[in-house]
Scaffold this motif. Structure first.
Motif, PDB file in Angstrom:
ATOM      1  N   GLY A   1      80.467  54.154  47.180  1.00  0.00           N
ATOM      2  CA  GLY A   1      80.391  53.731  48.569  1.00  0.00           C
ATOM      3  C   GLY A   1      78.972  53.431  48.980  1.00  0.00           C
ATOM      4  O   GLY A   1      78.102  53.177  48.149  1.00  0.00           O
ATOM      5  N   PHE A   2      78.750  53.497  50.296  1.00  0.00           N
ATOM      6  CA  PHE A   2      77.418  53.286  50.849  1.00  0.00           C
ATOM      7  C   PHE A   2      77.335  53.979  52.191  1.00  0.00           C
ATOM      8  O   PHE A   2      78.347  54.392  52.769  1.00  0.00           O
ATOM      9  CB  PHE A   2      77.091  51.796  50.964  1.00  0.00           C
ATOM     10  CG  PHE A   2      77.993  51.021  51.886  1.00  0.00           C
ATOM     11  CD1 PHE A   2      77.728  50.931  53.245  1.00  0.00           C
ATOM     12  CD2 PHE A   2      79.108  50.363  51.400  1.00  0.00           C
ATOM     13  CE1 PHE A   2      78.560  50.204  54.095  1.00  0.00           C
ATOM     14  CE2 PHE A   2      79.947  49.626  52.235  1.00  0.00           C
ATOM     15  CZ  PHE A   2      79.666  49.558  53.587  1.00  0.00           C
ATOM     16  N   ALA A   3      76.112  54.125  52.680  1.00  0.00           N
ATOM     17  CA  ALA A   3      75.875  54.788  53.958  1.00  0.00           C
ATOM     18  C   ALA A   3      74.555  54.279  54.522  1.00  0.00           C
ATOM     19  O   ALA A   3      73.855  53.495  53.878  1.00  0.00           O
ATOM     20  CB  ALA A   3      75.819  56.304  53.759  1.00  0.00           C
ATOM     21  N   LEU A   4      74.214  54.741  55.702  1.00  0.00           N
ATOM     22  CA  LEU A   4      72.922  54.439  56.296  1.00  0.00           C
ATOM     23  C   LEU A   4      72.028  55.649  56.116  1.00  0.00           C
ATOM     24  O   LEU A   4      72.418  56.779  56.417  1.00  0.00           O
ATOM     25  CB  LEU A   4      73.077  54.102  57.777  1.00  0.00           C
ATOM     26  CG  LEU A   4      71.799  53.699  58.501  1.00  0.00           C
ATOM     27  CD1 LEU A   4      71.178  52.452  57.866  1.00  0.00           C
ATOM     28  CD2 LEU A   4      72.083  53.448  59.976  1.00  0.00           C
ATOM     29  N   ASN A   5      70.842  55.421  55.580  1.00  0.00           N
ATOM     30  CA  ASN A   5      69.845  56.469  55.373  1.00  0.00           C
ATOM     31  C   ASN A   5      68.536  55.903  55.906  1.00  0.00           C
ATOM     32  O   ASN A   5      67.669  55.513  55.147  1.00  0.00           O
ATOM     33  CB  ASN A   5      69.751  56.827  53.879  1.00  0.00           C
ATOM     34  CG  ASN A   5      68.869  58.010  53.625  1.00  0.00           C
ATOM     35  OD1 ASN A   5      68.675  58.856  54.494  1.00  0.00           O
ATOM     36  ND2 ASN A   5      68.321  58.094  52.425  1.00  0.00           N
ATOM     37  N   ASP A   6      68.450  55.816  57.232  1.00  0.00           N
ATOM     38  CA  ASP A   6      67.348  55.135  57.907  1.00  0.00           C
ATOM     39  C   ASP A   6      66.019  55.334  57.207  1.00  0.00           C
ATOM     40  O   ASP A   6      65.693  56.460  56.855  1.00  0.00           O
ATOM     41  CB  ASP A   6      67.241  55.639  59.356  1.00  0.00           C
ATOM     42  CG  ASP A   6      67.456  54.535  60.370  1.00  0.00           C
ATOM     43  OD1 ASP A   6      67.470  53.363  59.969  1.00  0.00           O
ATOM     44  OD2 ASP A   6      67.594  54.851  61.558  1.00  0.00           O
ATOM     45  N   PRO A   7      65.254  54.286  56.945  1.00  0.00           N
ATOM     46  CA  PRO A   7      65.417  52.934  57.470  1.00  0.00           C
ATOM     47  C   PRO A   7      66.263  52.027  56.584  1.00  0.00           C
ATOM     48  O   PRO A   7      66.483  50.874  56.918  1.00  0.00           O
ATOM     49  CB  PRO A   7      63.974  52.408  57.506  1.00  0.00           C
ATOM     50  CG  PRO A   7      63.344  53.035  56.304  1.00  0.00           C
ATOM     51  CD  PRO A   7      63.974  54.415  56.222  1.00  0.00           C
ATOM     52  N   HIS A   8      66.736  52.533  55.445  1.00  0.00           N
ATOM     53  CA  HIS A   8      67.511  51.715  54.525  1.00  0.00           C
ATOM     54  C   HIS A   8      68.972  52.140  54.515  1.00  0.00           C
ATOM     55  O   HIS A   8      69.326  53.203  55.000  1.00  0.00           O
ATOM     56  CB  HIS A   8      66.969  51.856  53.087  1.00  0.00           C
ATOM     57  CG  HIS A   8      65.534  51.516  52.964  1.00  0.00           C
ATOM     58  ND1 HIS A   8      64.584  52.447  52.619  1.00  0.00           N
ATOM     59  CD2 HIS A   8      64.864  50.347  53.156  1.00  0.00           C
ATOM     60  CE1 HIS A   8      63.399  51.878  52.597  1.00  0.00           C
ATOM     61  NE2 HIS A   8      63.537  50.604  52.921  1.00  0.00           N
ATOM     62  N   ALA A   9      69.772  51.309  53.888  1.00  0.00           N
ATOM     63  CA  ALA A   9      71.121  51.716  53.517  1.00  0.00           C
ATOM     64  C   ALA A   9      71.008  52.376  52.145  1.00  0.00           C
ATOM     65  O   ALA A   9      69.961  52.297  51.496  1.00  0.00           O
ATOM     66  CB  ALA A   9      72.034  50.495  53.461  1.00  0.00           C
ATOM     67  N   VAL A  10      72.063  53.026  51.692  1.00  0.00           N
ATOM     68  CA  VAL A  10      72.025  53.719  50.408  1.00  0.00           C
ATOM     69  C   VAL A  10      73.384  53.597  49.732  1.00  0.00           C
ATOM     70  O   VAL A  10      74.424  53.671  50.395  1.00  0.00           O
ATOM     71  CB  VAL A  10      71.614  55.199  50.592  1.00  0.00           C
ATOM     72  CG1 VAL A  10      72.582  55.963  51.473  1.00  0.00           C
ATOM     73  CG2 VAL A  10      71.446  55.902  49.254  1.00  0.00           C
ATOM     74  N   LEU A  11      73.386  53.387  48.427  1.00  0.00           N
ATOM     75  CA  LEU A  11      74.629  53.427  47.660  1.00  0.00           C
ATOM     76  C   LEU A  11      74.938  54.886  47.348  1.00  0.00           C
ATOM     77  O   LEU A  11      74.043  55.660  47.008  1.00  0.00           O
ATOM     78  CB  LEU A  11      74.503  52.623  46.365  1.00  0.00           C
ATOM     79  CG  LEU A  11      74.295  51.125  46.520  1.00  0.00           C
ATOM     80  CD1 LEU A  11      74.248  50.448  45.145  1.00  0.00           C
ATOM     81  CD2 LEU A  11      75.364  50.485  47.388  1.00  0.00           C
ATOM     82  N   THR A  12      76.218  55.261  47.456  1.00  0.00           N
ATOM     83  CA  THR A  12      76.609  56.665  47.284  1.00  0.00           C
ATOM     84  C   THR A  12      77.631  56.828  46.167  1.00  0.00           C
ATOM     85  O   THR A  12      78.560  56.041  46.040  1.00  0.00           O
ATOM     86  CB  THR A  12      77.219  57.223  48.585  1.00  0.00           C
ATOM     87  OG1 THR A  12      78.351  56.430  48.950  1.00  0.00           O
ATOM     88  CG2 THR A  12      76.210  57.210  49.730  1.00  0.00           C
ATOM     89  N   TRP A  13      77.440  57.861  45.364  1.00  0.00           N
ATOM     90  CA  TRP A  13      78.394  58.353  44.372  1.00  0.00           C
ATOM     91  C   TRP A  13      79.134  57.251  43.624  1.00  0.00           C
ATOM     92  O   TRP A  13      80.369  57.233  43.578  1.00  0.00           O
ATOM     93  CB  TRP A  13      79.390  59.318  45.014  1.00  0.00           C
ATOM     94  CG  TRP A  13      78.794  60.635  45.346  1.00  0.00           C
ATOM     95  CD1 TRP A  13      78.479  61.094  46.600  1.00  0.00           C
ATOM     96  CD2 TRP A  13      78.440  61.689  44.436  1.00  0.00           C
ATOM     97  NE1 TRP A  13      77.933  62.353  46.501  1.00  0.00           N
ATOM     98  CE2 TRP A  13      77.904  62.746  45.186  1.00  0.00           C
ATOM     99  CE3 TRP A  13      78.524  61.823  43.055  1.00  0.00           C
ATOM    100  CZ2 TRP A  13      77.451  63.926  44.612  1.00  0.00           C
ATOM    101  CZ3 TRP A  13      78.072  62.990  42.477  1.00  0.00           C
ATOM    102  CH2 TRP A  13      77.542  64.027  43.251  1.00  0.00           C
ATOM    103  N   GLY A  14      78.393  56.362  42.998  1.00  0.00           N
ATOM    104  CA  GLY A  14      78.999  55.307  42.204  1.00  0.00           C
ATOM    105  C   GLY A  14      79.261  55.749  40.773  1.00  0.00           C
ATOM    106  O   GLY A  14      78.426  56.413  40.156  1.00  0.00           O
TER     107      GLY A  14
END
Length: 165
Positions: free
Chosen positions: A70-83
């Motif tokens: 997935g993905f999420a917001l990790n200010d200031p960037h977005a982040v890819l999660t648990w791929g």
């Protein structure tokens, strides 16, 4: 791999055991067993993730899930999660297809933001081929010999094609 063979859909609670099996199939060198607790907490929404986009992928003729992430917001960037991708299917283009899907969805949700990922030295090259650049490495972060590699895909650096490579 033909991208049309991949059916990507939103994660549901009924997928939890299959995602855990994907995770376990990628232990050593990609994950360490101690991370399973964090993954379960993530899937249960216990780590500020409730409602965040998380996807699973199926492939006709393959029993079970072939990918999750997935993905999420990790200010200031977005982040890819648990791929993760079914280990027996590594090297067939499935990971690229699935990751490009996640990047594009992330760019739609968070336009104009770079996308970060914390991965390991074992997948650093994969993400570099998608345009991510390494910003920092922390040796032995997750376990002896398993380093954290912090990478960033600049906002304008979208992969050209899910089918290429």
């Amino acid at each position: 791999m033909n991208p049309t063979e991949l059916r990507i859909r939103p994660y549901t609670a009924a997928d939890e055991n299959a995602v855990i099996e994907l995770f376990r199939g990628n232990l050593a060198p990609y994950f360490v067993a101690a991370e399973e607790t964090d993954l379960r907490a993530f899937l249960h929404g216990e780590i500020s993730t409730e409602g965040l986009p998380y996807f699973v992928a199926e492939r006709p003729g393959w029993p079970g899930l072939v990918a999750a992430g997935g993905f999420a917001l990790n200010d200031p960037h977005a982040v890819l999660t648990w791929g993760m991708v079914e280990r027996r299917l590594h090297g067939q283009g499935l990971g690229r297809t699935f990751t490009v899907f996640r990047i594009r969805e992330c760019q739609r949700a968070y336009p104009g933001r770079g996308i970060e990922i914390k991965t390991s030295q074992h997948t650093e090259g994969f993400y570099a081929r998608l345009g991510f650049r390494t910003l920092a490495t922390e040796p032995d972060k997750w376990a002896p010999g398993l380093h954290e590699v912090y990478m960033l895909l600049p906002a304008a650096g979208a992969p050209e094609s899910a089918a290429a490579g």
